[in-house]
Each structure stands twice: as C-alpha cells, then as structure tokens.
Write an enzyme that holds these catalytic residues in place. Structure first.
Site, PDB file in Angstrom:
ATOM      1  N   HIS A  65      -9.852  17.757  58.216  1.00 21.39           N
ATOM      2  CA  HIS A  65     -10.676  18.939  58.035  1.00 21.39           C
ATOM      3  C   HIS A  65     -10.944  19.612  59.383  1.00 21.39           C
ATOM      4  O   HIS A  65     -10.824  20.829  59.526  1.00 21.39           O
ATOM      5  CB  HIS A  65     -11.983  18.515  57.363  1.00 21.39           C
ATOM      6  N   PRO A 162     -13.564  25.742  52.654  1.00 22.12           N
ATOM      7  CA  PRO A 162     -13.820  24.329  52.383  1.00 22.12           C
ATOM      8  C   PRO A 162     -12.593  23.678  51.763  1.00 22.12           C
ATOM      9  O   PRO A 162     -11.839  24.323  51.057  1.00 22.12           O
ATOM     10  CB  PRO A 162     -14.969  24.364  51.383  1.00 22.12           C
ATOM     11  N   ASP A 177      -1.513   3.194  49.674  1.00 25.24           N
ATOM     12  CA  ASP A 177      -0.094   2.810  49.707  1.00 25.24           C
ATOM     13  C   ASP A 177       0.750   3.907  49.087  1.00 25.24           C
ATOM     14  O   ASP A 177       0.256   4.959  48.725  1.00 25.24           O
ATOM     15  CB  ASP A 177       0.141   1.484  48.994  1.00 25.24           C
TER      16      ASP A 177
END
Ligand code: NAG
Ligand code: NAG
Length: 251
Positions: A65, A162, A177
């Site tokens: 972010h 956002p 994974d």
C-alpha cells in the site's frame, strides 16, 4: 477489478528481469551505520506473527500500500494532523491495515540502538520480507537506503485510492503458498474477478506454471517484492529519517 489489476501488476513484476531494481538502494545499506537493524526488525516481527499470524499479511499489505500510493516512503505510516486525513486514518483502510504497532515497536528498538539512522520506510520493507519468510518460507534480500517522505498523503489526492479490502485476503493466500493458483485453475476462487487472469493466454500460462512450480512461484514473489520496494523511493538527501512515531519531523 482492482484485485485483478493487482494480480496483473504482480505477475508482470514477476516477469521482469532480476536486474537491480534500483541504483540507489543497496542490500545491506546499514552494514556500517546500524549493523543490527535487520535483525532487530526480524525479532520484533517474528514475535508479533507468532502471537498473531494475521499480522504477517497485514505487514506485507502495508508495504504494498505504501509503495503504490506515493512510492515507498512510509507516508502510509503518518498520522493525521488537524485538517488532514491521511492514509492511516482513512475509514476504509484503517480496519484492514494492520501492524502499525509492530512497525512502531521495531522502530523504537532500532532507534535505541541507532538513533535517527534507519528510515521507517526501510523498517516496513524489512518487516514485509520477514513476514513472507515466516509465513511462506520465502527468502530474499531487501534493498535498503529509502528515506521517509516529508508529507503525509491525503485522500483528496487521486493517487491515494484505497486498496480493495479483498486485497488483504488475497495476500494471505498469496503468502501462504501457491495453492491459490491451483484454486484459480480449478475455478474454486473466492473472487470472480480473478477469473480474468485465466482469460488472457499469457497470464493463464503463468498461473499454470505457478501452480505446478511452488519454488518458481516463491522466487517470483520475492522478485516482485524487491521490484515493488523500489517504486519511487526517496534516497540520499531527499526526505528524512523520521524520528517520532506517526509524524513527520517537520510539519
Ligand atoms: C553488507 O554486507 C552484506 C553481507 O556481507 C553484503 O552482501 C552487502 O553487499 C553489504 N552491503 C553494503 C552496502 O556494504
Ligand atoms: C492535502 O490536501 C490539502 C487540501 O485539500 C492540499 O492543500 C494538500 O496539498 C494535500 N496534500 C497532499 C500531500 O496531497
């Protein structure tokens, strides 16, 4: 849509060459000035994730972010000052961005060893790497030498979009994974938009390869993280080494 976009970004980053992501960032930037910095961060992060494994994905997401919004300059970590609402307090982001207290604790311990030396942006990059290692066994060397931005970013800036809250859930899958890719192939996905990945021949091929080759996937994840960590970084005499928690030094 945004989830798909991020996937595309991730995959295209993963396809880039290993050539040095940034000329000014260096592996071991603090070798001389603060040799224990990375170890201190790792200890704090490991302890926190063992207590609460969800923090690992939160820290990786925070680094993503930060890098996407203004470049990796820790502007995501700045508190609002009166009259400015920053990313940290954005109503949509706040519930889903987790791990601020981990970064604060790591910063405090690093400051105690080496005052005003290690940037918060680097601490966040180290913490994301340590999270990927602990959760997914993914290891890579983090380049450092980032400096912290002088300004909080605010939501009136169109670049401060956002992140899709789904993104954090996706990251958990990403970090754990490569079975995520298995699910995409099997069409047992959580987000319909991710089916778009299979719509393009190139990404469909990548998804199939990642599904088969867990190790290759891990390598590409690491590569993507290193590339992402070099987006529009401040180095040298730009920016600052932020000292106080959640505030820029000069304001
Ligand atoms: C710091 O030390 C590591 C390990 O010896 C080395 O790989 C790296 O290049 C060094 N970095 C700098 C900037 O001196
Ligand atoms: C934040 O918003 C204010 C007023 O809307 C604007 O003046 C300022 O330049 C913005 N800051 C950033 C960093 O975008």
């Amino acid at each position: 849509m945004l989830t798909s976009f991020l996937y595309m970004f991730f995959l295209s980053m993963a396809c880039m060459s290993t050539a040095a992501a940034s000329l000014s960032l260096k592996i071991g930037f603090y070798n001389q000035s603060c040799p224990s910095a990375e170890e201190i961060v790792k200890n704090v992060v490991d302890k926190a994730i063992i207590r609460n494994p969800g923090l690992g994905a939160g820290l990786i997401r925070m680094h993503f972010h930060d890098c996407f919004v203004r470049g990796c300059d820790a502007s995501v970590l700045v508190d609002s000052t009166p009259g400015s609402r920053t990313e940290k307090e954005h109503l949509i982001n706040n519930p889903s961005l987790r791990g601020y207290e981990v970064i604060d604790e790591a910063k405090a311990e690093v400051e105690a060893q080496c005052p005003q030396t290690v940037s918060r942006a680097d601490i966040l990059a180290f913490a994301a790497r340590d999270s990927a290692c602990l959760l997914g066994g993914i290891k890579y060397a983090v380049q450092s030498g980032r400096r912290d931005g002088l300004y909080p970013s605010n939501i009136s800036n169109p670049r401060d979009l956002p992140m899709d809250p789904k993104f954090s859930r996706m990251l958990i899958l990403l970090v754990l994974d490569n079975s995520y890719y298995q699910n995409v192939v099997n069409r047992r996905v959580l987000f319909t938009s991710d089916q778009m990945l299979m719509a393009s021949p190139e990404t469909a091929t990548m998804v199939k390869i990642f599904r088969r080759e867990g190790e290759l996937w891990a390598k590409n994840f690491a590569k993507a993280m290193v590339h992402m960590g070099s987006i529009k970084v401040l180095t040298g005499f730009h920016g600052e080494i932020r000292k106080s928690f959640g505030a820029v030094n000069r304001n």
